[in-house]
Design a protein around this motif. Structure first.
Motif, PDB file in Angstrom:
ATOM      1  N   GLU A   1       9.512  12.116  -6.919  1.00  0.00           N
ATOM      2  CA  GLU A   1       9.068  13.483  -6.658  1.00  0.00           C
ATOM      3  C   GLU A   1       7.653  13.412  -6.098  1.00  0.00           C
ATOM      4  N   SER A   2       7.451  13.957  -4.924  1.00  0.00           N
ATOM      5  CA  SER A   2       6.165  13.809  -4.246  1.00  0.00           C
ATOM      6  C   SER A   2       5.101  14.716  -4.846  1.00  0.00           C
ATOM      7  N   SER A   3       3.850  14.323  -4.659  1.00  0.00           N
ATOM      8  CA  SER A   3       2.709  15.147  -5.015  1.00  0.00           C
ATOM      9  C   SER A   3       1.776  15.196  -3.813  1.00  0.00           C
ATOM     10  N   GLU A   4       0.829  16.119  -3.834  1.00  0.00           N
ATOM     11  CA  GLU A   4      -0.066  16.284  -2.687  1.00  0.00           C
ATOM     12  C   GLU A   4      -1.011  15.095  -2.508  1.00  0.00           C
ATOM     13  N   ASP A   5      -1.104  14.243  -3.521  1.00  0.00           N
ATOM     14  CA  ASP A   5      -1.985  13.074  -3.426  1.00  0.00           C
ATOM     15  C   ASP A   5      -1.248  11.812  -2.986  1.00  0.00           C
ATOM     16  N   ASP A   6       0.039  11.909  -2.722  1.00  0.00           N
ATOM     17  CA  ASP A   6       0.818  10.740  -2.312  1.00  0.00           C
ATOM     18  C   ASP A   6       0.578  10.415  -0.843  1.00  0.00           C
ATOM     19  N   ILE A   7       0.484   9.123  -0.556  1.00  0.00           N
ATOM     20  CA  ILE A   7       0.358   8.683   0.836  1.00  0.00           C
ATOM     21  C   ILE A   7       1.143   7.385   1.001  1.00  0.00           C
ATOM     22  N   ALA A   8       1.992   7.332   2.022  1.00  0.00           N
ATOM     23  CA  ALA A   8       2.826   6.164   2.263  1.00  0.00           C
ATOM     24  C   ALA A   8       1.994   5.030   2.854  1.00  0.00           C
ATOM     25  N   ILE A   9       2.207   3.827   2.346  1.00  0.00           N
ATOM     26  CA  ILE A   9       1.477   2.645   2.800  1.00  0.00           C
ATOM     27  C   ILE A   9       2.491   1.636   3.325  1.00  0.00           C
ATOM     28  N   PHE A  10       2.306   1.193   4.574  1.00  0.00           N
ATOM     29  CA  PHE A  10       3.275   0.305   5.213  1.00  0.00           C
ATOM     30  C   PHE A  10       2.820  -1.147   5.271  1.00  0.00           C
ATOM     31  N   SER A  11       1.713  -1.465   4.661  1.00  0.00           N
ATOM     32  CA  SER A  11       1.235  -2.848   4.727  1.00  0.00           C
ATOM     33  C   SER A  11       0.247  -3.108   3.603  1.00  0.00           C
ATOM     34  N   ASN A  12       0.307  -4.297   3.016  1.00  0.00           N
ATOM     35  CA  ASN A  12      -0.696  -4.641   2.013  1.00  0.00           C
ATOM     36  C   ASN A  12      -1.962  -5.201   2.644  1.00  0.00           C
ATOM     37  N   MET A  13      -2.086  -5.044   3.978  1.00  0.00           N
ATOM     38  CA  MET A  13      -3.356  -5.341   4.637  1.00  0.00           C
ATOM     39  C   MET A  13      -4.242  -4.097   4.716  1.00  0.00           C
ATOM     40  N   ILE A  14      -3.745  -2.983   4.197  1.00  0.00           N
ATOM     41  CA  ILE A  14      -4.551  -1.769   4.083  1.00  0.00           C
ATOM     42  C   ILE A  14      -5.204  -1.806   2.709  1.00  0.00           C
ATOM     43  N   PRO A  15      -6.524  -1.952   2.638  1.00  0.00           N
ATOM     44  CA  PRO A  15      -7.167  -2.158   1.324  1.00  0.00           C
ATOM     45  C   PRO A  15      -6.814  -1.064   0.322  1.00  0.00           C
ATOM     46  N   GLU A  16      -6.116  -1.481  -0.715  1.00  0.00           N
ATOM     47  CA  GLU A  16      -5.645  -0.544  -1.741  1.00  0.00           C
ATOM     48  C   GLU A  16      -6.801   0.109  -2.488  1.00  0.00           C
ATOM     49  N   GLU A  17      -7.910  -0.617  -2.613  1.00  0.00           N
ATOM     50  CA  GLU A  17      -9.063  -0.077  -3.336  1.00  0.00           C
ATOM     51  C   GLU A  17      -9.536   1.242  -2.724  1.00  0.00           C
ATOM     52  N   ILE A  18      -9.487   1.333  -1.405  1.00  0.00           N
ATOM     53  CA  ILE A  18      -9.934   2.541  -0.716  1.00  0.00           C
ATOM     54  C   ILE A  18      -8.992   3.710  -1.016  1.00  0.00           C
ATOM     55  N   ILE A  19      -7.699   3.437  -1.012  1.00  0.00           N
ATOM     56  CA  ILE A  19      -6.709   4.478  -1.273  1.00  0.00           C
ATOM     57  C   ILE A  19      -6.878   5.034  -2.683  1.00  0.00           C
ATOM     58  N   ARG A  20      -6.958   4.150  -3.643  1.00  0.00           N
ATOM     59  CA  ARG A  20      -7.082   4.590  -5.038  1.00  0.00           C
ATOM     60  C   ARG A  20      -8.475   5.155  -5.310  1.00  0.00           C
ATOM     61  N   GLY A  21      -9.485   4.645  -4.629  1.00  0.00           N
ATOM     62  CA  GLY A  21     -10.831   5.177  -4.792  1.00  0.00           C
ATOM     63  C   GLY A  21     -10.946   6.617  -4.317  1.00  0.00           C
ATOM     64  N   LEU A  22     -10.094   7.014  -3.384  1.00  0.00           N
ATOM     65  CA  LEU A  22     -10.063   8.388  -2.899  1.00  0.00           C
ATOM     66  C   LEU A  22      -9.198   9.282  -3.786  1.00  0.00           C
ATOM     67  N   GLY A  23      -8.645   8.704  -4.851  1.00  0.00           N
ATOM     68  CA  GLY A  23      -7.802   9.486  -5.746  1.00  0.00           C
ATOM     69  C   GLY A  23      -6.412   9.721  -5.204  1.00  0.00           C
ATOM     70  N   LEU A  24      -5.973   8.881  -4.251  1.00  0.00           N
ATOM     71  CA  LEU A  24      -4.643   9.005  -3.667  1.00  0.00           C
ATOM     72  C   LEU A  24      -3.673   8.035  -4.340  1.00  0.00           C
ATOM     73  N   ASN A  25      -2.405   8.389  -4.308  1.00  0.00           N
ATOM     74  CA  ASN A  25      -1.360   7.547  -4.878  1.00  0.00           C
ATOM     75  C   ASN A  25      -0.656   6.778  -3.764  1.00  0.00           C
ATOM     76  N   PRO A  26      -0.805   5.456  -3.700  1.00  0.00           N
ATOM     77  CA  PRO A  26      -0.103   4.702  -2.656  1.00  0.00           C
ATOM     78  C   PRO A  26       1.394   4.653  -2.939  1.00  0.00           C
ATOM     79  N   ILE A  27       2.183   5.130  -1.994  1.00  0.00           N
ATOM     80  CA  ILE A  27       3.635   5.032  -2.080  1.00  0.00           C
ATOM     81  C   ILE A  27       4.040   3.935  -1.102  1.00  0.00           C
TER      82      ILE A  27
END
Length: 382
Positions: free
Chosen positions: A41-67
């Motif tokens: 079930e999606s939330s407004e903080d969800d964002i799809a991530i297509f590669s683990n070369m996208i630094p996860e720390e930045i995504i979570r630091g912004l309060g977003l949920n990496p999907i």
């Protein structure tokens, strides 16, 4: 969602529940898998991530949920076959199928031309996609700076989109939580390698559940619980490891085959870079410096093929094994560059297995692995 995909996930969960040696808190990890793969079930903080070369720390630091849309099964993407050439990287097709079940904002790193095409296909569906250009050649003197600048541009775009600022203390906390989990994962694999506490399929399941959690603190607590349980050591015939193309749930074919042959894989390189050296943000003066440090880490120590290091970084973790399976997904030819270097560097048997998410090659793989296991066993007995 595709019925075949649902059946596959449920079947794998059932296999896990029927394992003989389970951690007391296995239902926590099962629930994570079910919530993400079956009951999302999606939330407004969800964002799809297509590669683990996208630094996860930045995504979570912004309060977003990496999907994470990282592939693992063609079942979920089979109705999109006509959009892709027959020889496309199966990860691209599988990731597209996973994404189309969600249709949330996403980030695609341009690791190759297939991902550029993927971004175009998603935009055609009027979905919002951010892109991250990756340096094509690591040896270029300017590649690292280009990567840093591109990531910084991505951060600014995300801040604008979500109307929030990446603050230093939030980025530091995300870094701390992720590093803590990486260290726990490393300990778990080391425990498996030394004691053989449970099946490789179960180990893969637990590690894969990381990509289903939004609560890093709770996840770390449950990993610690697994590590703190009392485990018995069993006598192992041979010790195998698997590296190469990352194995994302529900792609557990290799583990099931080796189990059928009476052998467990004790070591697997996890795609979350947990075996690589960490980095320190305490001396960074601001967010941009912190991002620069994080990006430098990803750039210098990741094992994504387009950034191959001259020394294959994980080889020191393989030297104690009896043999290594080098797994290559069809279409991911770039991983073979690592294989060539690893084959030259390691003084132990290694087998290259090229496979797909389909089951048609199971018997062929089983025959090849059976012969490899017999060879390794014979060498060990000498």
């Amino acid at each position: 969602m595709n019925n075949k995909y649902i059946e596959t996930v449920k079947s794998l969960i059932n296999d896990i529940r029927n394992e003989k040696n389970l951690p007391d808190n296995i239902e926590y990890f099962i629930q994570l898998i079910e919530d993400r793969h079956l009951n999302y079930e999606s939330s407004e903080d969800d964002i799809a991530i297509f590669s683990n070369m996208i630094p996860e720390e930045i995504i979570r630091g912004l309060g977003l949920n990496p999907i994470w849309c990282l592939g693992g099964s063609l079942d979920i993407g089979d109705k999109y076959f006509d959009l892709f050439p027959r020889d496309v990287d199966p990860v691209v097709l599988s990731s597209y199928g996973m994404y189309m079940e969600k249709k949330i904002p996403g980030i695609i790193a341009f690791q190759n031309d297939s991902y550029r095409k993927l971004a175009w296909l998603i935009k055609e569906q009027e979905c919002e996609i951010f892109t991250l250009d990756m340096p094509a050649i690591k040896d270029m003197n300017q590649s690292s700076e280009i990567y840093k600048q591109n990531v910084w541009t991505l951060v600014k775009d995300l801040e604008k989109k979500y109307k929030r600022q990446l603050l230093p203390y939030k980025l530091f906390k995300a870094h701390h939580d992720i590093q803590h989990i990486r260290n726990l994962m490393k300990k778990l694999i080391e425990l498996q390698t030394s004691k053989g506490i449970f099946s490789s399929q179960l180990l893969h399941f637990i590690l894969s559940s990381y990509y289903c959690t939004n609560d890093l603190v709770e996840y770390a607590r449950n990993l610690e619980s697994v590590l703190n349980q009392t485990w018995c050591t069993y006598e192992k015939r041979i010790s195998l490891g698997i590296v190469g193309s990352p194995l994302f749930f529900p792609n557990s074919k290799i583990f099931k085959i080796t189990q059928d042959l009476g052998v467990e894989i004790d070591f697997m390189f996890n795609e979350n870079n947990m075996f690589l050296s960490g980095y320190d943000l305490t001396e960074c003066n601001d967010v941009k410096a912190m991002i620069g440090c994080i990006v430098e880490y990803y750039f210098n120590y990741n094992l994504i093929p387009h950034n191959i290091r001259e020394d294959v970084s994980y080889q020191k973790y393989l030297s104690h094994l009896d043999g290594v399976i080098y797994h290559v997904l069809k279409g991911q030819i770039s991983y073979d560059y690592d294989y060539i270097k690893l084959e030259e560097a390691l003084e132990l048997p290694i087998i290259r297995l090229e496979t797909d998410y389909n089951k048609e090659d199971v018997e062929q793989i089983k025959i090849r692995l059976e012969a490899f296991i017999e060879m390794v066993s014979g060498l060990k007995a000498v």
